[in-house]
Design an enzyme around this catalytic site. Structure first.
Site, mmCIF file in Angstrom:
data_model
loop_
_atom_site.group_PDB
_atom_site.id
_atom_site.type_symbol
_atom_site.label_atom_id
_atom_site.label_comp_id
_atom_site.label_asym_id
_atom_site.label_seq_id
_atom_site.Cartn_x
_atom_site.Cartn_y
_atom_site.Cartn_z
ATOM 1 N N HIS A 70 -6.770 -10.137 -4.136
ATOM 2 C CA HIS A 70 -5.587 -9.267 -4.215
ATOM 3 C C HIS A 70 -4.400 -10.002 -4.853
ATOM 4 O O HIS A 70 -4.329 -11.234 -4.805
ATOM 5 C CB HIS A 70 -5.153 -8.847 -2.803
ATOM 6 N N CYS A 111 -2.294 -9.437 5.504
ATOM 7 C CA CYS A 111 -3.294 -8.354 5.613
ATOM 8 C C CYS A 111 -3.311 -7.692 6.979
ATOM 9 O O CYS A 111 -3.743 -6.541 7.103
ATOM 10 C CB CYS A 111 -4.696 -8.896 5.365
HETATM 11 N N1 GLY Z 1 -12.845 -8.406 3.545
HETATM 12 C C1 GLY Z 1 -11.626 -7.930 3.030
HETATM 13 C C2 GLY Z 1 -11.860 -7.056 1.876
HETATM 14 O O1 GLY Z 1 -12.726 -7.376 1.093
HETATM 15 O O2 GLY Z 1 -11.259 -6.027 1.707
#
Ligand code: GLY
Length: 254
Positions: free
Chosen positions: A160, A247
């Protein structure tokens, strides 16, 4: 008053999505202990924390950040890029509709909240494996009336945008320049991660303090030298699930 929405870790976390990491066993009990430490860190910074129950059917659902962007004026419910994660938005919608007018990213657009970095009225969206230009266009249409400007940022080498860059002070970003180009972020100062700690760019800024993993001591020294205040948490179990400190919460004004 700031509210943080979090969710307990799913007992199926070992079936989580992985993109850039090799699968390694996640110790569920240890992960839950570390998550409690994280919730306590949020409370120590005077946030009112709402902990949603774990969902055994949704392995990645502890990572609530990916389901929404919450602003003062409204919230956008995302459409997560991984199919296994799309149902995660339902329960978050039920919570957020109590606080904000909601807009919804419509198919086929895809965006994970982990790709959304807001700096005041500027919103950067990572063009990663999870997020696309169609979502950027929809978000711009929803948010233009509130004065927000959205810009896509190419992300390489990590899951991300916020694996590559996060805000650590009003005018400062913590960045891994190998994964996101500094030139996107006009007018900002930078603290670069220590090159031996590539995953060190994810910090959660609350007021003038960051919640930050204990796993990155060399980068932490750089942050301290830049005058950043730090509350440490252990977060290495969920790091195996490609998760980091931003997150695990959605934070907004009540
Ligand atoms: N495990 C976090 C994701 O891949 O969204």
């Amino acid at each position: 008053m700031l509210i943080a929405i979090t969710r307990e870790i799913s007992p199926s976390i070992n079936q989580c999505e992985l993109t850039f990491h090799e699968r390694e066993p996640i110790n569920y009990e240890r992960a839950c202990e570390q998550h409690k430490q994280y919730v306590n860190a949020l409370r120590s910074l005077r946030l009112q924390v709402q902990v949603l129950p774990a969902d055994p059917d949704l392995p990645d659902s502890v990572f609530v950040e990916d389901t929404a962007l919450v602003l003062d004026e409204c919230a956008i419910i995302t459409r997560p890029g991984a199919d296994s994660r799309k149902p995660e938005t339902e329960s978050i919608t039920n919570v957020l509709e109590q606080y904000r007018k909601l807009f919804f990213v419509q198919p086929p657009a895809r965006v994970d909240g982990g790709d959304i970095l807001r700096v005041d009225k500027k919103i950067y969206v990572g063009l990663s494996t999870r997020s696309d230009n169609n979502a950027i266009e929809q978000m711009q249409n929803y948010l233009r009336p509130f004065g927000y400007e959205i810009e896509g940022v190419t992300v390489t080498g990590c899951l991300h945008l916020k694996s590559a860059v996060t805000q650590v002070a009003e005018d400062t970003l913590l960045i891994n320049p190998e994964w996101a180009d500094k030139n996107y972020f006009d007018g900002m100062k930078f603290v670069e991660i220590d090159p031996s700690e590539p995953y060190a760019a994810n910090a959660l800024l609350i007021g003038d303090t960051i919640i930050y993993p204990t796993a990155f001591p060399k980068t932490q020294k750089r942050l301290e030298a830049a005058g950043v205040k730090i509350v440490n948490v252990d977060a290495d179990e969920l790091a195996k699930a490609e998760g980091a400190v931003t997150c695990c919460s959605l934070i907004f004004k009540s």
